[in-house]
Design an enzyme around this catalytic site. Structure first.
Site, PDB file in Angstrom:
ATOM      1  N   ASP A   1      -4.792  -0.512  -7.472  1.00  0.00           N
ATOM      2  CA  ASP A   1      -5.046  -0.863  -6.070  1.00  0.00           C
ATOM      3  C   ASP A   1      -6.437  -1.443  -5.835  1.00  0.00           C
ATOM      4  O   ASP A   1      -6.853  -1.604  -4.685  1.00  0.00           O
ATOM      5  CB  ASP A   1      -4.889   0.390  -5.198  1.00  0.00           C
ATOM      6  CG  ASP A   1      -3.428   0.751  -4.962  1.00  0.00           C
ATOM      7  OD1 ASP A   1      -2.703  -0.085  -4.390  1.00  0.00           O
ATOM      8  OD2 ASP A   1      -3.007   1.853  -5.369  1.00  0.00           O
TER       9      ASP A   1
ATOM     10  N   LEU B   1      -0.115   1.930  -5.149  1.00  0.00           N
ATOM     11  CA  LEU B   1       0.480   2.906  -4.235  1.00  0.00           C
ATOM     12  C   LEU B   1       1.215   2.174  -3.118  1.00  0.00           C
ATOM     13  O   LEU B   1       0.750   1.152  -2.629  1.00  0.00           O
ATOM     14  CB  LEU B   1      -0.624   3.761  -3.600  1.00  0.00           C
ATOM     15  CG  LEU B   1      -1.445   4.638  -4.534  1.00  0.00           C
ATOM     16  CD1 LEU B   1      -2.614   5.247  -3.769  1.00  0.00           C
ATOM     17  CD2 LEU B   1      -0.565   5.727  -5.141  1.00  0.00           C
TER      18      LEU B   1
ATOM     19  N   HIS C   1      -3.859   3.898   7.579  1.00  0.00           N
ATOM     20  CA  HIS C   1      -5.281   3.752   7.891  1.00  0.00           C
ATOM     21  C   HIS C   1      -5.451   3.366   9.359  1.00  0.00           C
ATOM     22  O   HIS C   1      -4.544   2.772   9.956  1.00  0.00           O
ATOM     23  CB  HIS C   1      -5.903   2.626   7.045  1.00  0.00           C
ATOM     24  CG  HIS C   1      -6.133   2.972   5.612  1.00  0.00           C
ATOM     25  ND1 HIS C   1      -5.761   2.144   4.574  1.00  0.00           N
ATOM     26  CD2 HIS C   1      -6.733   4.038   5.033  1.00  0.00           C
ATOM     27  CE1 HIS C   1      -6.102   2.696   3.419  1.00  0.00           C
ATOM     28  NE2 HIS C   1      -6.685   3.840   3.667  1.00  0.00           N
TER      29      HIS C   1
ATOM     30  N   ARG D   1      -7.252   6.226  -6.796  1.00  0.00           N
ATOM     31  CA  ARG D   1      -8.160   5.171  -6.360  1.00  0.00           C
ATOM     32  C   ARG D   1      -9.620   5.595  -6.378  1.00  0.00           C
ATOM     33  O   ARG D   1     -10.507   4.754  -6.206  1.00  0.00           O
ATOM     34  CB  ARG D   1      -7.778   4.715  -4.940  1.00  0.00           C
ATOM     35  CG  ARG D   1      -6.368   4.160  -4.826  1.00  0.00           C
ATOM     36  CD  ARG D   1      -6.209   3.298  -3.603  1.00  0.00           C
ATOM     37  NE  ARG D   1      -7.195   2.230  -3.619  1.00  0.00           N
ATOM     38  CZ  ARG D   1      -7.448   1.430  -2.601  1.00  0.00           C
ATOM     39  NH1 ARG D   1      -6.783   1.567  -1.482  1.00  0.00           N
ATOM     40  NH2 ARG D   1      -8.370   0.482  -2.690  1.00  0.00           N
TER      41      ARG D   1
ATOM     42  N   CYS E   1      -8.032  -5.213   4.123  1.00  0.00           N
ATOM     43  CA  CYS E   1      -8.193  -4.429   2.880  1.00  0.00           C
ATOM     44  C   CYS E   1      -8.726  -5.258   1.726  1.00  0.00           C
ATOM     45  O   CYS E   1      -9.286  -4.729   0.772  1.00  0.00           O
ATOM     46  CB  CYS E   1      -6.850  -3.849   2.418  1.00  0.00           C
ATOM     47  SG  CYS E   1      -5.878  -3.097   3.701  1.00  0.00           S
TER      48      CYS E   1
ATOM     49  N   GLU F   1     -11.834  -3.049   0.427  1.00  0.00           N
ATOM     50  CA  GLU F   1     -12.367  -2.518   1.689  1.00  0.00           C
ATOM     51  C   GLU F   1     -12.452  -0.990   1.685  1.00  0.00           C
ATOM     52  O   GLU F   1     -13.316  -0.410   2.347  1.00  0.00           O
ATOM     53  CB  GLU F   1     -11.484  -2.964   2.856  1.00  0.00           C
ATOM     54  CG  GLU F   1     -11.999  -2.451   4.186  1.00  0.00           C
ATOM     55  CD  GLU F   1     -11.121  -2.848   5.340  1.00  0.00           C
ATOM     56  OE1 GLU F   1     -11.622  -3.503   6.255  1.00  0.00           O
ATOM     57  OE2 GLU F   1      -9.910  -2.516   5.338  1.00  0.00           O
ATOM     58  N   ASP F   2     -11.554  -0.359   0.931  1.00  0.00           N
ATOM     59  CA  ASP F   2     -11.533   1.110   0.974  1.00  0.00           C
ATOM     60  C   ASP F   2     -12.694   1.759   0.242  1.00  0.00           C
ATOM     61  O   ASP F   2     -12.904   2.963   0.367  1.00  0.00           O
ATOM     62  CB  ASP F   2     -10.199   1.623   0.402  1.00  0.00           C
ATOM     63  CG  ASP F   2      -9.055   1.302   1.336  1.00  0.00           C
ATOM     64  OD1 ASP F   2      -9.245   1.468   2.559  1.00  0.00           O
ATOM     65  OD2 ASP F   2      -7.994   0.864   0.862  1.00  0.00           O
TER      66      ASP F   2
ATOM     67  N   ARG G   1      -5.896   9.876   4.109  1.00  0.00           N
ATOM     68  CA  ARG G   1      -6.908   9.544   3.112  1.00  0.00           C
ATOM     69  C   ARG G   1      -8.309  10.020   3.508  1.00  0.00           C
ATOM     70  O   ARG G   1      -9.130  10.328   2.651  1.00  0.00           O
ATOM     71  CB  ARG G   1      -6.949   8.023   2.901  1.00  0.00           C
ATOM     72  CG  ARG G   1      -5.626   7.410   2.452  1.00  0.00           C
ATOM     73  CD  ARG G   1      -5.379   7.653   0.976  1.00  0.00           C
ATOM     74  NE  ARG G   1      -4.099   7.110   0.571  1.00  0.00           N
ATOM     75  CZ  ARG G   1      -3.903   5.853   0.191  1.00  0.00           C
ATOM     76  NH1 ARG G   1      -4.913   4.995   0.189  1.00  0.00           N
ATOM     77  NH2 ARG G   1      -2.705   5.456  -0.180  1.00  0.00           N
TER      78      ARG G   1
HETATM   79  N1  GLY Z   1      -1.798   0.372  -1.857  1.00  0.00           N
HETATM   80  C1  GLY Z   1      -2.969   0.550  -1.115  1.00  0.00           C
HETATM   81  C2  GLY Z   1      -3.240   1.967  -0.828  1.00  0.00           C
HETATM   82  O1  GLY Z   1      -2.291   2.743  -0.710  1.00  0.00           O
HETATM   83  O2  GLY Z   1      -4.360   2.378  -0.717  1.00  0.00           O
END
Ligand code: GLY
Length: 253
Positions: free
Chosen positions: A60, A18, A161, A85, A248, A65-66, A131
């Site tokens: 991704d 993304l 973020h 994701r 990240c 980290e996400d 997000r």
């Molecule tokens: N490409 C990282 C994100 O959009 O979460």
């Protein structure tokens, strides 16, 4: 002090990640080199690095980290807000069980990306973003409270973020860019301001004795160095093309 970090090697599908950056497609070989440099930098900071295999199902997934929030007292599996994701959390849950026998988890309709969570000692700032929705942020705040942590919700205006535009270095030093530069929630900190033309450098990480910073942002590097920190500067061009920053690329705990 951090003793451990988890990273995930990039897969060939990273080019399908993304992005809103408009900087072109990342080059796989260059990204691989940059990722290896990142792992070496973490090791230089004294951290034992767990390197997970690439996961080609999720372009991704190198942005680990996400997928979780890892603290001294608990780990929380997130619930990534981007549908492409969301499945990344399944394997990360297995991985984190080795380090945290009891895991908490954000549940739908709550969504939350780890990139929206900034820890400052025993307090957490939780970005409400594209997000991370309000429900997800509230769920995280309630979980953290069980572990005697406090938190503040921070609605975002522009950034993907929270940590796209802010980093905590310790000693009350906060690196800030854009919408966070004059944000009332952060008024009590000593601010290191990132100029608009170096905005990407606001996503830096303090890892033990070093601050790791993207390479090529000389004004920000000087400001952080002048504040007394030792720097490791890393090429990050390929991850920037995917809206990805230094934070990240790892879970640090
Ligand atoms: N490409 C990282 C994100 O959009 O979460």
């Amino acid at each position: 002090m951090f003793t451990r970090a988890i990273v995930r090697k990039i897969g060939k599908k990273i080019v399908n990640g993304l992005t809103t950056a408009n900087l072109g497609l990342p080059d796989y070989d260059t990204a691989l080199r940059q990722h290896n440099d990142y792992i070496e930098a973490l090791k230089k900071c004294g951290v034992t690095v767990t390197v997970l295999d690439p996961d080609e199902q999720y372009p991704d997934s190198t942005f680990v980290e996400d997928t979780a929030i890892v603290t001294e007292r608990c780990a929380v599996i997130s619930n990534p807000g981007a549908p492409s994701r969301n499945g990344e959390i399944v394997h990360m849950k297995e991985v984190l069980r080795e380090f945290y026998p009891q895991l908490e988890q954000i549940q739908f309709p709550g969504t939350l990306d780890g990139g929206d969570v900034l820890q400052v000692d025993n307090h957490f700032y939780i970005g409400v973003s594209e997000r991370t929705n309000h429900e997800g942020a509230e769920q995280l705040a309630a979980i953290l409270e069980k572990y005697d942590y406090t938190s503040t919700l921070v609605p975002l205006k522009d950034y993907l973020h929270l940590k796209t535009g802010i980093a905590y270095l310790g000693n009350s030093d906060l690196v800030v860019a854009g919408e966070f530069s004059e944000h009332e929630v952060f008024h009590e900190f000593h601010k290191i301001y990132v100029d608009a033309d170096e905005e990407y450098a606001a996503n830096c990480i303090r890892v033990n004795d070093y601050v790791i910073l993207p390479q090529g942002y000389e004004k920000t590097a000087k400001k952080i160095s002048d504040a007394g920190y030792s720097l490791i500067e890393l090429p990050m061009t390929e991850f920037r093309k995917l809206d990805g920053g230094l934070s990240c690329l790892s879970l640090r705990f």
